[in-house]
Design an enzyme around this catalytic site. Structure first.
Site, PDB file in Angstrom:
ATOM      1  N   ASN A  89       0.798  -1.221   0.000  1.00 60.70           N
ATOM      2  CA  ASN A  89       0.000   0.000   0.000  1.00 60.70           C
ATOM      3  C   ASN A  89       0.832   1.272   0.000  1.00 60.70           C
ATOM      4  OD1 ASN A  89      -2.380   1.865   0.810  1.00 60.70           O
ATOM      5  ND2 ASN A  89      -0.958   2.039   2.535  1.00 60.70           N
ATOM      6  N   TYR A 158       2.738  10.170 -11.054  1.00 61.39           N
ATOM      7  CA  TYR A 158       1.986   9.285 -10.165  1.00 61.39           C
ATOM      8  C   TYR A 158       1.155   8.300 -10.992  1.00 61.39           C
ATOM      9  CZ  TYR A 158      -1.335   7.854  -6.516  1.00 61.39           C
ATOM     10  OH  TYR A 158      -2.119   7.135  -5.650  1.00 61.39           O
TER      11      TYR A 158
END
Length: 264
Positions: A89, A158
């Site tokens: 994560n 990103y």
């Protein structure tokens, strides 16, 4: 025992000290798993682990460090008596227009989001495969993003790294199957959630002139989302529990959108 009961499972969650990772750690624990919270913010991670109750733990982990991963997985196996679930994560988002990209911030996102996930897969496989420290197969859930499936301005790097996480997921699932590791590998594509990272993104895209205000940026996201709202931490955490569970036993090598339809 229901299909979503994770009693007896042992899980490691990176970036588990706050935000989505904390929610995922709590949801896995609530489903019956024993959880190790892995984070650079070790003190905060330890507080989260302590709040989960007896039998859980925490480790300090820089996900970009290969030796750190080796140590964290060994500590987890020792503490929990095995390893069945790894949730990759940990991630970072640094907003920028393409014309203003800073090579250092590009490298940071590549290192944390892509290299960190790749190393997580490496050490999960080594521990879970036959002959490994855990050796009973398992599940890896990688956290990609709806940014991997849409073209939202200001988050080019990103988005690229999260697209890379998707590809890593699919190749890893194939390798695991071909080599008989017994490890399922999937990823989720979270939509925008108003965590510290999500709120920061709204502020940042407004600051660089893409939207008139953070509220306008959030409104644009909601307008693109058929479900008509932002995501919640629980939405993402429940998806991780599902993919880690026997209910998803024949789900492998896929990306699960948890974005209210934004990326369709």
């Amino acid at each position: 025992m229901t299909a979503l009961d994770l009693t007896g499972r042992k899980a490691l969650v990176t970036g588990g000290a706050q935000g989505l990772g904390e929610g995922m750690a709590r949801a896995l624990a609530a489903a019956g798993a024993k959880v190790v919270v892995a984070d650079l913010q070790h003190e905060l991670g330890a507080e989260v682990a302590s709040s989960l109750g007896e039998g859980h733990g925490s480790v300090r982990l820089d996900t970009t460090d290969d030796a750190g991963w080796e140590s964290a997985v060994a500590e987890t196996v020792d503490l929990l008596g095995g390893l069945d679930v790894v949730v990759n994560n940990a991630g970072v988002e640094i907003t920028s227009l393409i014309v203003d990209l800073d090579p250092d911030t590009v490298r940071k996102q590549l290192d944390v989001n892509l290299l960190g996930t790749a190393l997580g897969l490496k050490h999960a496989f080594r521990a879970m495969r036959p002959g490994g420290a855990a050796g009973a197969g398992g599940v890896v859930v990688n956290v990609a993003s709806v940014a991997a499936t849409i073209a939202f301005p200001g988050i080019s790097v990103y988005s690229a790294t999260k697209s890379g996480v998707d590809r890593l997921t699919r190749v890893a699932a194939m390798e695991s199957g071909k080599l008989g590791y017994g490890v399922r590998v999937n990823c989720i594509y979270p939509g925008l959630v108003p965590t510290a990272m999500g709120a920061g993104l709204a502020n940042d895209v407004a600051e660089i002139g893409l939207f008139g205000s953070p509220e306008e940026a959030v409104g644009a996201v909601i307008e693109l989302t058929p479900s008509g709202r932002l995501g919640e931490v629980a939405d993402m955490a429940d998806a991780v529990v599902f993919l880690a569970s026997d209910a998803a036993r024949f789900v492998n090598g896929v990306g699960l959108p948890v974005d209210g339809g934004m990326g369709m």
